[in-house]
Write an enzyme that holds these catalytic residues in place. Sequence first.
Site, PDB file in Angstrom:
ATOM      1  N   HIS A 162       0.670  -1.129   0.007  1.00 29.09           N
ATOM      2  CA  HIS A 162      -0.290   0.180  -0.021  1.00 29.09           C
ATOM      3  C   HIS A 162       0.873   1.268  -0.177  1.00 29.09           C
ATOM      4  O   HIS A 162       0.641   2.263   0.458  1.00 29.09           O
ATOM      5  CB  HIS A 162      -0.904  -0.094   1.103  1.00 29.09           C
ATOM      6  CG  HIS A 162      -1.856  -1.193   1.397  1.00 29.09           C
ATOM      7  ND1 HIS A 162      -2.749  -1.643   0.852  1.00 29.09           N
ATOM      8  CD2 HIS A 162      -1.510  -2.366   2.056  1.00 29.09           C
ATOM      9  CE1 HIS A 162      -3.286  -2.670   1.246  1.00 29.09           C
ATOM     10  NE2 HIS A 162      -2.231  -3.285   1.999  1.00 29.09           N
TER      11      HIS A 162
ATOM     12  N   SER B  63      14.738  20.934 -17.186  1.00 31.00           N
ATOM     13  CA  SER B  63      13.484  21.835 -17.493  1.00 31.00           C
ATOM     14  C   SER B  63      14.002  23.144 -18.097  1.00 31.00           C
ATOM     15  O   SER B  63      14.969  23.513 -17.764  1.00 31.00           O
ATOM     16  CB  SER B  63      12.778  22.106 -16.171  1.00 31.00           C
ATOM     17  OG  SER B  63      12.093  23.313 -16.077  1.00 31.00           O
TER      18      SER B  63
ATOM     19  N   LYS C 209      16.241  21.320 -12.059  1.00 30.60           N
ATOM     20  CA  LYS C 209      15.458  19.946 -12.340  1.00 30.60           C
ATOM     21  C   LYS C 209      16.119  18.927 -13.219  1.00 30.60           C
ATOM     22  O   LYS C 209      16.708  19.323 -14.246  1.00 30.60           O
ATOM     23  CB  LYS C 209      14.108  20.345 -12.864  1.00 30.60           C
ATOM     24  CG  LYS C 209      13.380  21.085 -11.934  1.00 30.60           C
ATOM     25  CD  LYS C 209      11.618  20.962 -12.203  1.00 30.60           C
ATOM     26  CE  LYS C 209      11.557  19.198 -11.991  1.00 30.60           C
ATOM     27  NZ  LYS C 209       9.797  19.109 -12.348  1.00 30.60           N
TER      28      LYS C 209
ATOM     29  N   GLU D 261       8.782   8.287 -17.613  1.00 39.71           N
ATOM     30  CA  GLU D 261       7.205   8.784 -17.728  1.00 39.71           C
ATOM     31  C   GLU D 261       6.727   8.377 -19.132  1.00 39.71           C
ATOM     32  O   GLU D 261       5.603   8.010 -19.429  1.00 39.71           O
ATOM     33  CB  GLU D 261       7.321  10.286 -17.736  1.00 39.71           C
ATOM     34  CG  GLU D 261       7.574  10.592 -15.970  1.00 39.71           C
ATOM     35  CD  GLU D 261       7.882  12.075 -15.877  1.00 39.71           C
ATOM     36  OE1 GLU D 261       7.372  12.990 -16.679  1.00 39.71           O
ATOM     37  OE2 GLU D 261       8.499  12.437 -14.823  1.00 39.71           O
TER      38      GLU D 261
END
Length: 460
Positions: A156, A277, A283, A290
């Site tokens: 979980h 970025s 970043k 992704e």
Amino acid sequence: MSKLWGGRFSRQIDELVHHFNESLTFDRRLYDEDINGSVAWARGLVGAGVLTADEAETIVAGLEQVRDEFDSGTFVYEPADEDIHSAVERRLTELIGPVGGKLHTGRSRNDQVATDFRLWVMRACDELDGHLQQLQQALVGSAEAHLHVPLPGYTHLQHAQPITWGHWALSHFWPLARDRERLGQARGRTAVSPLGAAALAGCAFPIDRDGLAQALGFEGITPNSLDAVSDRDFVADFLYVAAMIGLHMSRISEQLILYSTAEFRFVRIDDGYSTGSSIMPQKKNADTLELTRGKSGRLLGNLAGMLATLKGLPSTYDKDLQEDKEPVFDAFDTLCVVLPVMAGLIDTLTINPQHMAVQLESGLLATDLADYLAKKGMPFREAHGVVGRIVRLAEERGVEITALSLGDLQQVNPTFQADVVSVLDVKASLASRAVPGGTAPEALAAQLQAAKEACGFNAA
Ligand code: ARG
């Protein structure tokens, strides 16, 4: 535009309809299989008494010339070419004259396209199997390099019990072993030759279907000509396997994205597999992962779309079936990038044992504490309750359970003895799970060995 089937038509096909109808734009990828099928068919027609040996060899030589044109990129498509089958035949006849027109005797594009596509999918299965094997080897390499490095295991997404990096990496290995098994099964069901089914009712010439199948590398022949030209189960099988592979890639991606965040810092993705970025200079994004997660969506979509296309089709061949190729090509092309990229990302992944260790708080050992009581004879349900009270006590005091004294523990339950300290330890917790498949050192060593064998790791 002169068409293969133009004889009974009084007016030429509408330009827009031609473009709507044609499949050459994408099925040109089948040229090699189409030519292989035609070479075998020409030779088969000799056995059936349709062609002389000389005629067949003229056709075969012509087909090889057409293949060379495709291989070298010099093949010139004509506006009227409707699909790869008509393009090859048109060019063949240009090269060798009217005898080329004998090739299609006893054959239909219906059994021809099913034959070509099955051959193509068989090769695709073999190629994907190689990519999966490489990714398996990358995971084995990572598992072996950090086999016993402890980190929290989650259920979980909450701290559950200590595991090791090797255990985690191998947990993503076995799904790929199942994918490879599925690919092999899909390939087996694909390797059945429809050639000789003709349009639907079977070939009217005494063609040796078994011999043709063998010559082309099939493992058997289809038992029913009507089914042979309409069966696209092999397409659905392939797309299902591709969707499962995509799903597995998506799950690894999701977990590594999480593990690479500043909150976890369990892993560092190599710069070669990250992007920055345009506005935030600090970043480093896990775009690769992704995108992999995102692409699993199209793989699922390809399967769902194909099933929808097949549902409700009357037998035998219907033009709807032309819709079978693009999803398969797309799934294949997608995985041919996703899998090597993932293998490279795993190969170059840095893991941070110290950040994993920071998260190894003693709450993860609560089960070990309950197991300790169970080993002393207490029913596990009761032990669970006792340890629950200990966890609450620690929480109330704002400390870890390891910070409680033996006296504290005994106040909750007198079964606790001085030897309890030996179980409140990550190493001991790992070592205690020594069943096959467990996280203990010997169990992991055995699992690693099995994984190496399953993917031919380090095999000469
Ligand atoms: N281009 C067609 C396909 O991909 C080939 C079969 C055409 N057969 C026919 N009867 N129109 O399915």
